[in-house]
Motif scaffolding. Sequence first.
Motif, PDB file in Angstrom:
ATOM      1  N   PHE A   1     -43.356  31.966 -30.086  1.00 18.66           N
ATOM      2  CA  PHE A   1     -44.423  32.740 -29.513  1.00 18.66           C
ATOM      3  C   PHE A   1     -45.445  31.900 -29.017  1.00 18.66           C
ATOM      4  O   PHE A   1     -45.848  32.194 -28.014  1.00 18.66           O
ATOM      5  CB  PHE A   1     -44.507  33.902 -30.190  1.00 18.66           C
ATOM      6  N   ALA A   2     -45.843  31.069 -29.964  1.00 18.16           N
ATOM      7  CA  ALA A   2     -47.056  30.058 -29.373  1.00 18.16           C
ATOM      8  C   ALA A   2     -46.846  29.215 -28.263  1.00 18.16           C
ATOM      9  O   ALA A   2     -47.342  29.003 -27.257  1.00 18.16           O
ATOM     10  CB  ALA A   2     -47.476  29.099 -30.436  1.00 18.16           C
ATOM     11  N   VAL A   3     -45.522  28.806 -28.311  1.00 19.32           N
ATOM     12  CA  VAL A   3     -44.702  28.034 -27.104  1.00 19.32           C
ATOM     13  C   VAL A   3     -44.766  28.981 -25.874  1.00 19.32           C
ATOM     14  O   VAL A   3     -45.178  28.446 -24.590  1.00 19.32           O
ATOM     15  CB  VAL A   3     -43.454  27.539 -27.581  1.00 19.32           C
TER      16      VAL A   3
ATOM     17  N   ALA B   1     -34.541  32.502 -28.380  1.00 20.55           N
ATOM     18  CA  ALA B   1     -34.677  34.292 -28.516  1.00 20.55           C
ATOM     19  C   ALA B   1     -36.118  34.763 -28.673  1.00 20.55           C
ATOM     20  O   ALA B   1     -36.186  35.845 -27.849  1.00 20.55           O
ATOM     21  CB  ALA B   1     -34.104  34.597 -29.842  1.00 20.55           C
ATOM     22  N   ALA B   2     -37.059  33.916 -29.068  1.00 20.69           N
ATOM     23  CA  ALA B   2     -38.386  34.721 -29.074  1.00 20.69           C
ATOM     24  C   ALA B   2     -39.067  34.458 -27.549  1.00 20.69           C
ATOM     25  O   ALA B   2     -39.681  35.368 -27.434  1.00 20.69           O
ATOM     26  CB  ALA B   2     -39.307  33.478 -30.191  1.00 20.69           C
ATOM     27  N   ILE B   3     -38.682  33.113 -27.182  1.00 22.88           N
ATOM     28  CA  ILE B   3     -39.307  32.955 -26.005  1.00 22.88           C
ATOM     29  C   ILE B   3     -38.862  34.184 -24.811  1.00 22.88           C
ATOM     30  O   ILE B   3     -39.562  34.432 -23.991  1.00 22.88           O
ATOM     31  CB  ILE B   3     -39.005  31.585 -25.179  1.00 22.88           C
ATOM     32  N   ALA B   4     -37.501  34.247 -24.912  1.00 27.62           N
ATOM     33  CA  ALA B   4     -36.817  35.236 -23.957  1.00 27.62           C
ATOM     34  C   ALA B   4     -37.353  36.899 -24.206  1.00 27.62           C
ATOM     35  O   ALA B   4     -37.680  37.612 -23.320  1.00 27.62           O
ATOM     36  CB  ALA B   4     -35.364  35.324 -24.348  1.00 27.62           C
ATOM     37  N   SER B   5     -37.634  37.116 -25.449  1.00 26.75           N
ATOM     38  CA  SER B   5     -38.388  38.292 -25.742  1.00 26.75           C
ATOM     39  C   SER B   5     -39.826  38.331 -25.194  1.00 26.75           C
ATOM     40  O   SER B   5     -39.948  39.178 -24.341  1.00 26.75           O
ATOM     41  CB  SER B   5     -38.696  38.343 -27.228  1.00 26.75           C
ATOM     42  N   LYS B   6     -40.426  37.243 -25.275  1.00 25.57           N
ATOM     43  CA  LYS B   6     -41.841  37.224 -24.511  1.00 25.57           C
ATOM     44  C   LYS B   6     -41.722  37.182 -23.164  1.00 25.57           C
ATOM     45  O   LYS B   6     -42.529  38.034 -22.280  1.00 25.57           O
ATOM     46  CB  LYS B   6     -42.645  36.021 -25.074  1.00 25.57           C
ATOM     47  N   MET B   7     -40.760  36.727 -22.438  1.00 26.40           N
ATOM     48  CA  MET B   7     -40.739  36.756 -21.163  1.00 26.40           C
ATOM     49  C   MET B   7     -40.250  38.163 -20.393  1.00 26.40           C
ATOM     50  O   MET B   7     -40.693  38.554 -19.533  1.00 26.40           O
ATOM     51  CB  MET B   7     -39.530  35.589 -20.541  1.00 26.40           C
ATOM     52  N   ARG B   8     -39.266  38.789 -21.279  1.00 22.87           N
ATOM     53  CA  ARG B   8     -38.712  40.038 -20.961  1.00 22.87           C
ATOM     54  C   ARG B   8     -40.111  41.134 -20.966  1.00 22.87           C
ATOM     55  O   ARG B   8     -40.132  42.096 -20.220  1.00 22.87           O
ATOM     56  CB  ARG B   8     -37.778  40.388 -21.846  1.00 22.87           C
TER      57      ARG B   8
ATOM     58  N   ALA C   1     -30.916  28.607 -20.707  1.00 22.14           N
ATOM     59  CA  ALA C   1     -31.057  27.844 -21.995  1.00 22.14           C
ATOM     60  C   ALA C   1     -30.191  28.577 -23.025  1.00 22.14           C
ATOM     61  O   ALA C   1     -29.752  27.914 -24.108  1.00 22.14           O
ATOM     62  CB  ALA C   1     -32.381  27.690 -22.378  1.00 22.14           C
ATOM     63  N   ASP C   2     -30.373  29.881 -23.134  1.00 18.38           N
ATOM     64  CA  ASP C   2     -29.763  30.569 -24.217  1.00 18.38           C
ATOM     65  C   ASP C   2     -28.097  30.339 -24.278  1.00 18.38           C
ATOM     66  O   ASP C   2     -27.358  30.281 -25.246  1.00 18.38           O
ATOM     67  CB  ASP C   2     -29.835  32.143 -23.679  1.00 18.38           C
TER      68      ASP C   2
END
Length: 328
Positions: free
Chosen positions: A212-214, A245-252, A299-300
């Motif tokens: 999430f920091a990324v 998965a974490a970055i995808a969640s943040k983007m969504r 990427a996923d």
Amino acid sequence: MSDVEWHSVALAPIVLIHGTEALIADRAVQRLRTLAKEADPSVAFHDLVGENAGAGALAQLTSPSLFGEPRFVIVPELQVAPDAIVLELLDYLRSPESDVTLVLVHRGGNRGKKLLDALKKAGVPRVDASPVKRAGDKQTFVAAEFARAERRIHPEAIAALVDAFGADLAELAAISRQLIEDTTPEQGQQAPQLSLQDVHAVTAGRVESTAFAVADAAIAGREQEALQLLQQAQLAGADPVPIVAAIASKMRSLAKASSPGASARTLGMPDWMLRNLTREARSWNDRSLARALEAVARADHEVKGAGRDPRWSVQRMVMEICRARRAR
């Protein structure tokens, strides 16, 4: 039937605890046990389970005692209780004993629906132990943990805790307790408000927290910082799949906050989180968001087996997110 929170449930002739979240169910049972002991130290505790749950067992335990002590009877696995016990419970519901606290724990499923309906009709107090799934509800849970300990915590610190430990409510509760204990001041000193830095100190090395920091750095367009954070995570052995998965969640979440008419209630997130996302969304448009989401989707796909180098796939995704923001 009236729903009550686990931390405010009171002694009653019959109490139902219903749901699959073991932490909440166990806390409710422990609270009721403690209240019963405080009300009368001579209380007798009985569990109706296994060999103790045969025909007539309930009547034997709830019938008036020769010694007059109150009784606390728990059925810890109502969803698998023998039919004989269920029938006894239906009969007992018509005329419960005043000096007995009967606690029924139903951990989910359809079995025993007739009894559950009868309990509802009778207005029996019910503790809802349903799974806590939404991030906003988990943040409310953490805030309540700190409030009961009379401690203050910053909203961003709560979000970081949920990001790092939200997959398991018991673990989330345990780390909250650890934070409270580790930062308890000496007697006479005022307790500080827990900050994001305090949370980072205990979440160091957690894949979710790092990811999430990324994501935060990438969404803000800080490419060098995002890549450095990503490298730290990869050197620590973090698996590419949960990072994506974490970055995808943040983007969504960012995309949802950008949609017309979005509100904290409809999105299931705290007001402060929506404000932060809305502020960041001003640096994005539909085209740049679509480009970033395409990079995440690719990427996923690649880190789950379609690509040759998962580490490079994640790195390229971060760079493309940063560049999509700058090229809007």
